[in-house]
Write a protein that holds these residues in place. Sequence first.
Motif, PDB file in Angstrom:
ATOM      1  N   PRO A  38      43.577 -18.073  24.662  1.00 50.45           N
ATOM      2  CA  PRO A  38      44.665 -18.200  25.485  1.00 50.45           C
ATOM      3  C   PRO A  38      44.261 -17.590  26.471  1.00 50.45           C
ATOM      4  O   PRO A  38      43.807 -16.499  26.776  1.00 50.45           O
ATOM      5  CB  PRO A  38      45.673 -17.643  24.495  1.00 50.45           C
ATOM      6  CG  PRO A  38      45.279 -16.990  23.464  1.00 50.45           C
ATOM      7  CD  PRO A  38      43.849 -17.394  23.411  1.00 50.45           C
ATOM      8  N   VAL A  39      45.112 -17.830  27.746  1.00 54.79           N
ATOM      9  CA  VAL A  39      45.428 -17.081  29.012  1.00 54.79           C
ATOM     10  C   VAL A  39      45.372 -15.565  28.997  1.00 54.79           C
ATOM     11  O   VAL A  39      44.795 -14.718  29.345  1.00 54.79           O
ATOM     12  CB  VAL A  39      46.160 -17.572  30.015  1.00 54.79           C
ATOM     13  CG1 VAL A  39      46.285 -16.573  31.109  1.00 54.79           C
ATOM     14  CG2 VAL A  39      45.941 -18.926  30.198  1.00 54.79           C
ATOM     15  N   HIS A  40      46.393 -15.234  28.100  1.00 52.24           N
ATOM     16  CA  HIS A  40      46.825 -13.695  27.894  1.00 52.24           C
ATOM     17  C   HIS A  40      45.380 -12.990  27.406  1.00 52.24           C
ATOM     18  O   HIS A  40      45.092 -11.784  27.716  1.00 52.24           O
ATOM     19  CB  HIS A  40      48.067 -13.330  27.151  1.00 52.24           C
ATOM     20  CG  HIS A  40      47.897 -13.834  25.713  1.00 52.24           C
ATOM     21  ND1 HIS A  40      48.335 -15.053  25.303  1.00 52.24           N
ATOM     22  CD2 HIS A  40      47.358 -13.210  24.496  1.00 52.24           C
ATOM     23  CE1 HIS A  40      48.219 -15.302  23.746  1.00 52.24           C
ATOM     24  NE2 HIS A  40      47.497 -14.198  23.476  1.00 52.24           N
ATOM     25  N   ALA A  77      48.475 -10.265  31.877  1.00 49.18           N
ATOM     26  CA  ALA A  77      48.530 -10.445  30.264  1.00 49.18           C
ATOM     27  C   ALA A  77      49.779 -10.577  29.482  1.00 49.18           C
ATOM     28  O   ALA A  77      50.085 -11.406  28.757  1.00 49.18           O
ATOM     29  CB  ALA A  77      47.483  -9.585  29.697  1.00 49.18           C
ATOM     30  N   CYS A  78      50.751  -9.434  29.960  1.00 44.80           N
ATOM     31  CA  CYS A  78      51.889  -9.481  29.333  1.00 44.80           C
ATOM     32  C   CYS A  78      52.731 -10.777  29.603  1.00 44.80           C
ATOM     33  O   CYS A  78      53.528 -11.267  28.849  1.00 44.80           O
ATOM     34  CB  CYS A  78      52.537  -8.402  29.602  1.00 44.80           C
ATOM     35  SG  CYS A  78      51.906  -6.826  28.942  1.00 44.80           S
ATOM     36  N   GLY A  87      54.562 -15.412  19.365  1.00 44.97           N
ATOM     37  CA  GLY A  87      53.034 -15.286  18.923  1.00 44.97           C
ATOM     38  C   GLY A  87      51.853 -14.820  19.897  1.00 44.97           C
ATOM     39  O   GLY A  87      51.082 -14.033  19.547  1.00 44.97           O
ATOM     40  N   GLY A  88      52.176 -15.098  21.279  1.00 44.30           N
ATOM     41  CA  GLY A  88      51.361 -14.476  22.176  1.00 44.30           C
ATOM     42  C   GLY A  88      51.478 -13.019  22.505  1.00 44.30           C
ATOM     43  O   GLY A  88      50.499 -12.311  22.692  1.00 44.30           O
ATOM     44  N   VAL A  89      52.769 -12.683  22.280  1.00 41.36           N
ATOM     45  CA  VAL A  89      52.983 -11.198  22.555  1.00 41.36           C
ATOM     46  C   VAL A  89      52.571 -10.614  21.425  1.00 41.36           C
ATOM     47  O   VAL A  89      51.586  -9.227  21.550  1.00 41.36           O
ATOM     48  CB  VAL A  89      54.655 -10.960  22.702  1.00 41.36           C
ATOM     49  CG1 VAL A  89      54.654  -9.440  22.807  1.00 41.36           C
ATOM     50  CG2 VAL A  89      55.016 -11.602  23.795  1.00 41.36           C
ATOM     51  N   ASP A  90      52.502 -10.797  20.422  1.00 43.26           N
ATOM     52  CA  ASP A  90      51.898 -10.256  18.904  1.00 43.26           C
ATOM     53  C   ASP A  90      50.377 -10.240  19.173  1.00 43.26           C
ATOM     54  O   ASP A  90      49.733  -9.296  18.649  1.00 43.26           O
ATOM     55  CB  ASP A  90      52.429 -10.913  17.753  1.00 43.26           C
ATOM     56  CG  ASP A  90      53.802 -10.674  17.325  1.00 43.26           C
ATOM     57  OD1 ASP A  90      54.358  -9.933  17.870  1.00 43.26           O
ATOM     58  OD2 ASP A  90      54.467 -11.662  16.446  1.00 43.26           O
ATOM     59  N   CYS A  96      45.579  -4.981  22.337  1.00 45.86           N
ATOM     60  CA  CYS A  96      45.650  -3.685  23.114  1.00 45.86           C
ATOM     61  C   CYS A  96      46.402  -2.497  22.437  1.00 45.86           C
ATOM     62  O   CYS A  96      46.936  -1.742  22.757  1.00 45.86           O
ATOM     63  CB  CYS A  96      46.250  -4.006  24.142  1.00 45.86           C
ATOM     64  SG  CYS A  96      45.557  -5.144  25.364  1.00 45.86           S
ATOM     65  N   ALA A  97      46.071  -2.576  20.934  1.00 45.20           N
ATOM     66  CA  ALA A  97      46.763  -1.513  20.327  1.00 45.20           C
ATOM     67  C   ALA A  97      46.243  -0.236  20.600  1.00 45.20           C
ATOM     68  O   ALA A  97      45.169   0.137  21.159  1.00 45.20           O
ATOM     69  CB  ALA A  97      46.396  -1.752  18.792  1.00 45.20           C
TER      70      ALA A  97
END
Length: 122
Positions: A38-40, A77-78, A87-90, A96-97
Amino acid sequence: MSSPARSWLAARSAGVPASLQTRMETALLEAPAPAGSPVHAELAAAAIACLQAALRIGDDRSAAIHLLAADALITAACEAAADDGLGGVDELMAACAPSRLDALVAEIAPAHPIHGEGDAAE
């Protein structure tokens, strides 16, 4: 060469200084995410590549463009992850954890004050 992330970024980069835009585009080319990502994920991979470049340079002023690009790319990315829903945010948060970023710093700059070595107040 075009990617969904480069197209996404180009559509939202009005007013970005040319040197910053070039650095972000270069990072997207140098740190490609796996095909179909995905783009992010593409943007986050490029942000991490910029952070790595800045860490390798260290305290020299030339690291600034890499830090600015990392900041702009992770912000993008955010935004892209939010467009994809929770789902994308997760996925982005996992990629990036803090533990992953800490390992990155430890690998590239093991004596960095973030690891408790040296004195950041000096």
